[in-house]
Design an enzyme around this catalytic site. Structure first.
Site, PDB file in Angstrom:
ATOM      1  N   SER A 117       0.798  -1.230   0.000  1.00 10.58           N
ATOM      2  CA  SER A 117       0.000   0.000   0.000  1.00 10.58           C
ATOM      3  C   SER A 117       0.824   1.269   0.000  1.00 10.58           C
ATOM      4  O   SER A 117       0.261   2.372  -0.085  1.00 10.58           O
ATOM      5  CB  SER A 117      -0.979   0.004   1.172  1.00 10.58           C
ATOM      6  OG  SER A 117      -2.084  -0.828   0.888  1.00 10.58           O
ATOM      7  N   SER A 145      -6.237   3.312   4.110  1.00 17.28           N
ATOM      8  CA  SER A 145      -5.623   2.349   3.197  1.00 17.28           C
ATOM      9  C   SER A 145      -6.637   1.391   2.582  1.00 17.28           C
ATOM     10  O   SER A 145      -6.444   0.169   2.573  1.00 17.28           O
ATOM     11  CB  SER A 145      -4.528   1.554   3.925  1.00 17.28           C
ATOM     12  OG  SER A 145      -3.575   1.054   3.014  1.00 17.28           O
ATOM     13  N   THR A 200       1.876   3.413   5.243  1.00 17.41           N
ATOM     14  CA  THR A 200       2.250   2.042   5.571  1.00 17.41           C
ATOM     15  C   THR A 200       1.895   1.123   4.404  1.00 17.41           C
ATOM     16  O   THR A 200       1.161   1.494   3.488  1.00 17.41           O
ATOM     17  CB  THR A 200       1.507   1.560   6.824  1.00 17.41           C
ATOM     18  OG1 THR A 200       0.094   1.721   6.619  1.00 17.41           O
ATOM     19  CG2 THR A 200       1.945   2.335   8.060  1.00 17.41           C
TER      20      THR A 200
END
Length: 278
Positions: free
Chosen positions: A77, A125, A218
């Site tokens: 991601s 995300s 992240t």
């Protein structure tokens, strides 16, 4: 039970697309300093990998393992950064408040099971959201923009793999390449509009404490029975900026929740070791 079952895909044939290599930071003869303190942090957390931090003022890289830092990994991601940039540049997404609708299908995480504005989808995300965005960009435009941006090492993308190439397959980027891309982005050296740059710099903010501000993304993949985690970004403090790219894998999969949290936590500890984060 692994929390990311959606990362299992059939292995598909793709056209290898090596991105144009930009290594501005490494071409300036940077210093490289080994930090055993970083290794102690990873060992204590039962992890293999490296914390890589770049001081853009002194042109110095710090890490516990330069070989690991040079090893390509799936972007996971962290690819939402270039994906979001390309979406804004192409007009696939008009601004950071565009609503991405949820149509009631089951998703891996409850937070994804709702309508999300673009900014929020990035911050939580939302993989299905960005898969749809990638499909709307399309393989041809994605390849063209990845070349234009000089993103990463070897990226494999075509019309078949357009919505999973960063999660599964042979696409690779290493920690030095992550930092190079972020450095050029931060220093306004990417060939993108000022508007896109400003929107992205706002979207990417994770923590703003006044004395410092941390921005980044992240990432997490599960492939070939391996969990691999990322945290990439930069910290602005005391009129300085430091870039970081942490990548590691658990020595065993017994505590996945701790592995998840460690991506940020250990990066912050690495920044504290260097006195960047108080």
């Amino acid at each position: 039970m692994n929390p990311l079952p959606f990362l299992f895909f059939f292995i598909l044939s793709c056209t290898t697309k090596p991105a144009e290599t930009h290594t501005q930071a490494t071409q300036e003869n940077p210093q490289k300093v080994l930090k055993p303190e970083f290794k102690a942090l990873l060992d204590a957390a039962n992890l293999n990998g490296s914390i890589l931090i770049f001081d853009s003022q002194t042109k110095t890289f710090y890490t516990n393992d330069f070989a690991w830092s040079e090893k390509g990994q799936l972007p996971a991601s962290t690819f939402k950064i270039p994906n979001a940039i390309i979406a804004l540049e192409t007009g696939v997404v008009e601004n950071d408040s565009v609503l991405l609708e949820w149509h009631g299908e089951k998703r891996v995480f409850e937070v994804w099971e709702q309508d999300l504005i673009f900014r929020k989808a990035f911050q939580v995300s939302c993989v299905p959201c960005f898969q749809e965005i990638a499909r709307n960009i399309g393989g041809e435009r994605m390849n063209a923009y990845l070349d234009k941006l000089g993103y990463g090492g070897t990226i494999q993308v075509d019309s078949v793999t357009i919505d999973n190439f960063w999660l599964h397959g042979e696409s690779r980027i290493n920690q030095f390449e992550q930092i190079d891309f972020l450095s050029r982005f931060y220093q306004s050296e990417l060939p993108i509009s000022q508007r896109t740059e400003a929107l992205m710099k706002n979207i990417m903010v994770i923590e703003d404490k006044g004395t410092y501000k941390i921005s980044g993304k992240t990432g997490w993949t599960y492939s070939d029975e391996r969990n691999n985690g990322w945290f990439v970004g930069y910290i602005e403090s005391e009129d300085k900026v430091h870039f970081f790219a942490t990548n590691f894998e658990p020595k065993d999969n017994s505590n996945i929740e701790a592995f998840n949290a460690a991506r940020k936590d250990l990066t912050y500890e690495g920044l504290r070791v260097l006195g960047i984060l108080k």
